[in-house]
Design an enzyme around this catalytic site. Sequence first.
Site, PDB file in Angstrom:
ATOM      1  CB  ILE A   1      59.762 142.789  85.210  1.00  0.00           C
ATOM      2  CG1 ILE A   1      58.973 142.550  83.932  1.00  0.00           C
ATOM      3  CG2 ILE A   1      59.583 141.614  86.179  1.00  0.00           C
ATOM      4  CD1 ILE A   1      59.595 141.504  83.024  1.00  0.00           C
TER       5      ILE A   1
ATOM      6  CE1 TYR B   1      56.242 140.641  81.138  1.00  0.00           C
ATOM      7  CE2 TYR B   1      54.013 140.964  80.307  1.00  0.00           C
ATOM      8  CZ  TYR B   1      55.057 140.117  80.661  1.00  0.00           C
ATOM      9  OH  TYR B   1      54.920 138.763  80.552  1.00  0.00           O
ATOM     10  CB  CYS B   2      60.434 145.042  78.600  1.00  0.00           C
ATOM     11  SG  CYS B   2      60.746 146.799  78.934  1.00  0.00           S
ATOM     12  CB  THR B   3      64.110 143.453  81.743  1.00  0.00           C
ATOM     13  OG1 THR B   3      64.024 142.290  80.916  1.00  0.00           O
ATOM     14  CG2 THR B   3      64.938 143.140  82.977  1.00  0.00           C
TER      15      THR B   3
END
Length: 216
Positions: free
Chosen positions: A141, A105-107
């Site tokens: 996210i 996961y990331c932004t």
Amino acid sequence: MFRQLSIRKTDELVAYGLAGEKAPSIKKFGGTHLEADEYHRAMEDPDAVIIDVRNAYESSIGGFRPPEGGAELIDPKMRNSIEFPKWLNSEETRERINGKKVLMYCTGGIRCERASALLNEMSAAIDDLNPKGVYHCRGGIERYVKTYQSGGYWTGKNYLFDKRMEQTPSQAKAADHPDVHAKCCLCLAPWDSYRGQFKCSRNLCGVPVIVCEKCA
């Protein structure tokens, strides 16, 4: 809406030091997209690991906390993205993800596109690296916290690279996130907001640091 649009040429969208022919093919090796609700359920799988592919200063103010008995959270604690390939190829990391379902996961999902492609390319070339699929949340996210407005398995704040600076689930309360322990880098008082664009000056490090209102 944003008032300005800036376009510049760059060798890598995510700086891994793997430009040109060295770059993993997203088209060939990119990970599998999961919608927010699918990703939410996947975090409940005890046979999965979750890798935060963001930088440590982002992770310090918020991240996913899978439920008890669910996936194992792995935070590489990177100062910047160029450290990720070395971390991913370390013996310790490979042992932890081998035979596991890997959730990244990331932004907003862009870094996961490249990180998942790198891992899939590595697993195709390394005999003893065999994850049970590599997945990431479509829209990152930002999409997840909009879907789960009370937070879901997200805790704390999502660091953003625009004037908003941070994002929290619209219905979440500060009391719901007692396990975020970010502190002011000067007085060590609890603080979880980046303001004033303060940055580390040690050895050209340049990463953002947290400075509270009192010390600013």
